[in-house]
Design an enzyme around this catalytic site. Sequence first.
Site, PDB file in Angstrom:
ATOM      1  N   HIS A 293       6.705  60.760  36.732  1.00 14.00           N
ATOM      2  CA  HIS A 293       7.481  61.901  37.212  1.00 14.00           C
ATOM      3  C   HIS A 293       6.543  62.897  37.893  1.00 14.00           C
ATOM      4  O   HIS A 293       5.404  63.088  37.446  1.00 14.00           O
ATOM      5  CB  HIS A 293       8.218  62.557  36.038  1.00 14.00           C
ATOM      6  CG  HIS A 293       9.296  63.488  36.492  1.00 14.00           C
ATOM      7  ND1 HIS A 293       9.027  64.736  36.993  1.00 14.00           N
ATOM      8  CD2 HIS A 293      10.639  63.321  36.565  1.00 14.00           C
ATOM      9  CE1 HIS A 293      10.174  65.310  37.343  1.00 14.00           C
ATOM     10  NE2 HIS A 293      11.173  64.465  37.089  1.00 14.00           N
TER      11      HIS A 293
ATOM     12  N   ASN B 134      17.529  62.912  32.358  1.00 14.91           N
ATOM     13  CA  ASN B 134      16.197  63.348  31.932  1.00 14.91           C
ATOM     14  C   ASN B 134      16.327  64.771  31.389  1.00 14.91           C
ATOM     15  O   ASN B 134      16.472  65.711  32.162  1.00 14.91           O
ATOM     16  CB  ASN B 134      15.247  63.302  33.145  1.00 14.91           C
ATOM     17  CG  ASN B 134      13.859  63.825  32.807  1.00 14.91           C
ATOM     18  OD1 ASN B 134      13.561  64.133  31.651  1.00 14.91           O
ATOM     19  ND2 ASN B 134      13.004  63.943  33.828  1.00 14.91           N
ATOM     20  N   TRP B 135      16.295  64.897  30.074  1.00 16.40           N
ATOM     21  CA  TRP B 135      16.476  66.230  29.460  1.00 16.40           C
ATOM     22  C   TRP B 135      15.247  67.111  29.651  1.00 16.40           C
ATOM     23  O   TRP B 135      15.286  68.302  29.371  1.00 16.40           O
ATOM     24  CB  TRP B 135      16.765  66.100  27.973  1.00 16.40           C
ATOM     25  CG  TRP B 135      18.075  65.449  27.633  1.00 16.40           C
ATOM     26  CD1 TRP B 135      18.958  64.860  28.503  1.00 16.40           C
ATOM     27  CD2 TRP B 135      18.662  65.318  26.329  1.00 16.40           C
ATOM     28  NE1 TRP B 135      20.045  64.368  27.816  1.00 16.40           N
ATOM     29  CE2 TRP B 135      19.889  64.634  26.478  1.00 16.40           C
ATOM     30  CE3 TRP B 135      18.266  65.699  25.048  1.00 16.40           C
ATOM     31  CZ2 TRP B 135      20.723  64.334  25.396  1.00 16.40           C
ATOM     32  CZ3 TRP B 135      19.088  65.406  23.967  1.00 16.40           C
ATOM     33  CH2 TRP B 135      20.307  64.735  24.138  1.00 16.40           C
ATOM     34  N   LYS B 136      14.141  66.534  30.071  1.00 16.40           N
ATOM     35  CA  LYS B 136      12.865  67.260  30.209  1.00 16.40           C
ATOM     36  C   LYS B 136      12.542  67.976  28.893  1.00 16.40           C
ATOM     37  O   LYS B 136      12.902  67.481  27.825  1.00 16.40           O
ATOM     38  CB  LYS B 136      12.912  68.198  31.414  1.00 16.40           C
ATOM     39  CG  LYS B 136      13.315  67.433  32.700  1.00 16.40           C
ATOM     40  CD  LYS B 136      13.075  68.194  33.963  1.00 16.40           C
ATOM     41  CE  LYS B 136      13.488  67.343  35.161  1.00 16.40           C
ATOM     42  NZ  LYS B 136      13.223  67.975  36.438  1.00 16.40           N
TER      43      LYS B 136
ATOM     44  N   GLU C  90       6.436  65.975  37.740  1.00 20.54           N
ATOM     45  CA  GLU C  90       5.953  67.024  36.830  1.00 20.54           C
ATOM     46  C   GLU C  90       4.736  66.528  36.039  1.00 20.54           C
ATOM     47  O   GLU C  90       3.811  67.292  35.773  1.00 20.54           O
ATOM     48  CB  GLU C  90       7.100  67.466  35.899  1.00 20.54           C
ATOM     49  CG  GLU C  90       8.144  68.266  36.691  1.00 20.54           C
ATOM     50  CD  GLU C  90       9.566  68.161  36.163  1.00 20.54           C
ATOM     51  OE1 GLU C  90       9.766  67.718  35.022  1.00 20.54           O
ATOM     52  OE2 GLU C  90      10.490  68.526  36.926  1.00 20.54           O
TER      53      GLU C  90
ATOM     54  N   SER D 233      18.399  67.481  42.033  1.00 18.36           N
ATOM     55  CA  SER D 233      19.638  68.262  42.136  1.00 18.36           C
ATOM     56  C   SER D 233      20.874  67.385  42.305  1.00 18.36           C
ATOM     57  O   SER D 233      21.831  67.775  42.986  1.00 18.36           O
ATOM     58  CB  SER D 233      19.531  69.305  43.262  1.00 18.36           C
ATOM     59  OG  SER D 233      18.440  70.181  43.018  1.00 18.36           O
TER      60      SER D 233
ATOM     61  N   GLU E  15      12.438  60.630  43.778  1.00 21.62           N
ATOM     62  CA  GLU E  15      12.745  62.038  43.554  1.00 21.62           C
ATOM     63  C   GLU E  15      11.881  62.905  44.469  1.00 21.62           C
ATOM     64  O   GLU E  15      10.717  63.200  44.132  1.00 21.62           O
ATOM     65  CB  GLU E  15      12.450  62.415  42.095  1.00 21.62           C
ATOM     66  CG  GLU E  15      13.238  61.626  41.082  1.00 21.62           C
ATOM     67  CD  GLU E  15      13.349  62.369  39.762  1.00 21.62           C
ATOM     68  OE1 GLU E  15      14.476  62.538  39.302  1.00 21.62           O
ATOM     69  OE2 GLU E  15      12.323  62.800  39.214  1.00 21.62           O
TER      70      GLU E  15
ATOM     71  N   GLY F 108      15.248  70.477  40.778  1.00 22.09           N
ATOM     72  CA  GLY F 108      15.522  71.764  40.136  1.00 22.09           C
ATOM     73  C   GLY F 108      15.671  72.916  41.110  1.00 22.09           C
ATOM     74  O   GLY F 108      15.653  74.078  40.714  1.00 22.09           O
TER      75      GLY F 108
END
Length: 258
Positions: free
Chosen positions: A101, A12-14, A103, A219, A173, A179
């Site tokens: 997600h 996942n490059w975000k 986020e 992570s 997650e 992160g």
Amino acid sequence: MPNTRTRLIAGNWKMNNDLDQAYELATELVKAIPEVPAGVEVCVCPPTVDLRVVSCRGGIKESPIKLGAQNVYWEESGAYTGETSVAMLKSVPVEYCIIGHSERRDYFKETDEDENKKAKALIAGGIVPIFCCGESLETREAGEHVSFVTSQIKAGLAGIELSSADQLVIAYEPIWAIGTGKTATADDAQEVCGAIRATLVELFGEEIASGIRVLYGGSAKPENIAGFLEKEDVDGALVGGASLKADSFAAMVEKAGE
Ligand code: 13P
């Protein structure tokens, strides 16, 4: 005990990499992962604007690496400024799409109902949702992580029917591990991934649920991935930071093949 499901390592490059950077990383990945080990599947999920360059000029389309998106809207077309439909993703072409997600849930206030609509639209359109779930530190410290995550699964997947296990992937997650450099232990991941699978059995029956991949994310990196993959109900990883460097992502793919 490790299981026999095909492992999935998804990056996942975000919100990282403009077109030039995305092109560069894609070409590096194609070189670093010329072959995917037996029993492993690999997928990268760049920002929407980068999908086409990663697929074509970046060479992912001709490589064994699959392509995923990071978001989708459930309506077919029309006046939804800024949104991307399933058919648009399909035309890139994209095989996977991350939804739910933390986020998106936290910053963009997406609800279980939103994720449910996205999951239904993706499955109907032939794109595999990578459905994310996970608890906050507060919920974990209250000892409510298992019930919280299983309720996200039940609400997000309500009313969905599957004809095959390949139509859905789940990613667990824990928010406190994303992160932060703080990882869940492999036993923490197994506890929740096992509970997720039990919930999938309730929703879809034993035969389909036993084939659905459940990933760990938070992570994850080359140094810790093997420990997660040894667990019965962990079938791969959804990787953020470590997917932005071709060498670390390739090292994770290699470990998944061992
Ligand atoms: P990190 O691997 O950077 O912790 O991100 C995990 C994640 O959110 C992947 O979707």
